[in-house]
Design a protein around this motif. Structure first.
Motif, PDB file in Angstrom:
ATOM      1  N   MET A  77       0.840  -1.206   0.000  1.00 50.09           N
ATOM      2  CA  MET A  77       0.000   0.000   0.000  1.00 50.09           C
ATOM      3  C   MET A  77       0.868   1.247   0.000  1.00 50.09           C
ATOM      4  SD  MET A  77      -2.931  -1.279   2.626  1.00 50.09           S
ATOM      5  CE  MET A  77      -4.194  -0.043   2.359  1.00 50.09           C
ATOM      6  N   GLU A  78       1.992   1.224   0.717  1.00 46.96           N
ATOM      7  CA  GLU A  78       2.884   2.370   0.763  1.00 46.96           C
ATOM      8  C   GLU A  78       3.534   2.614  -0.597  1.00 46.96           C
ATOM      9  OE1 GLU A  78       3.526   4.626   3.208  1.00 46.96           O
ATOM     10  OE2 GLU A  78       1.879   3.682   4.293  1.00 46.96           O
ATOM     11  N   GLU A  79       3.816   1.548  -1.326  1.00 50.32           N
ATOM     12  CA  GLU A  79       4.452   1.678  -2.632  1.00 50.32           C
ATOM     13  C   GLU A  79       3.529   2.317  -3.657  1.00 50.32           C
ATOM     14  OE1 GLU A  79       5.690  -2.283  -3.589  1.00 50.32           O
ATOM     15  OE2 GLU A  79       7.415  -2.199  -2.256  1.00 50.32           O
ATOM     16  N   THR A  80       2.228   2.168  -3.475  1.00 48.45           N
ATOM     17  CA  THR A  80       1.266   2.684  -4.461  1.00 48.45           C
ATOM     18  C   THR A  80       0.839   4.117  -4.177  1.00 48.45           C
ATOM     19  OG1 THR A  80      -0.598   1.730  -3.233  1.00 48.45           O
ATOM     20  CG2 THR A  80       0.373   0.385  -4.974  1.00 48.45           C
ATOM     21  N   LYS A  81       1.407   4.749  -3.151  1.00 46.84           N
ATOM     22  CA  LYS A  81       1.057   6.152  -2.838  1.00 46.84           C
ATOM     23  C   LYS A  81       1.548   7.077  -3.905  1.00 46.84           C
ATOM     24  CE  LYS A  81       0.419   6.655   2.066  1.00 46.84           C
ATOM     25  NZ  LYS A  81       0.954   7.227   3.277  1.00 46.84           N
TER      26      LYS A  81
END
Length: 61
Positions: free
Chosen positions: A57-61
């Motif tokens: 989820m952090e990578e898709t920010k």
């Protein structure tokens, strides 16, 4: 407030009758409560999967 803040999710640690560490996970919904009893290994797997999802989820920010 989220359903987790309102008491819709809870985890408790306890000791099984044979002395093993266990956890009880409870989900409360409008249709009732669902209980899951987890071993220490299963809790570790859930933790690992949560960490993986959070990283994704952090990578898709």
């Amino acid at each position: 407030m989220s359903w987790m803040d309102d008491g819709g999710f809870e985890m408790q640690a306890f000791t099984a009758q044979d002395g093993r560490p266990m956890a009880r996970m409870v989900f409360c919904t409008s249709t009732g409560q669902t209980y899951f009893t987890l071993t220490k290994t299963e809790v570790q797997r859930v933790r690992r999967e949560c960490g993986r999802i959070l990283k994704e989820m952090e990578e898709t920010k």
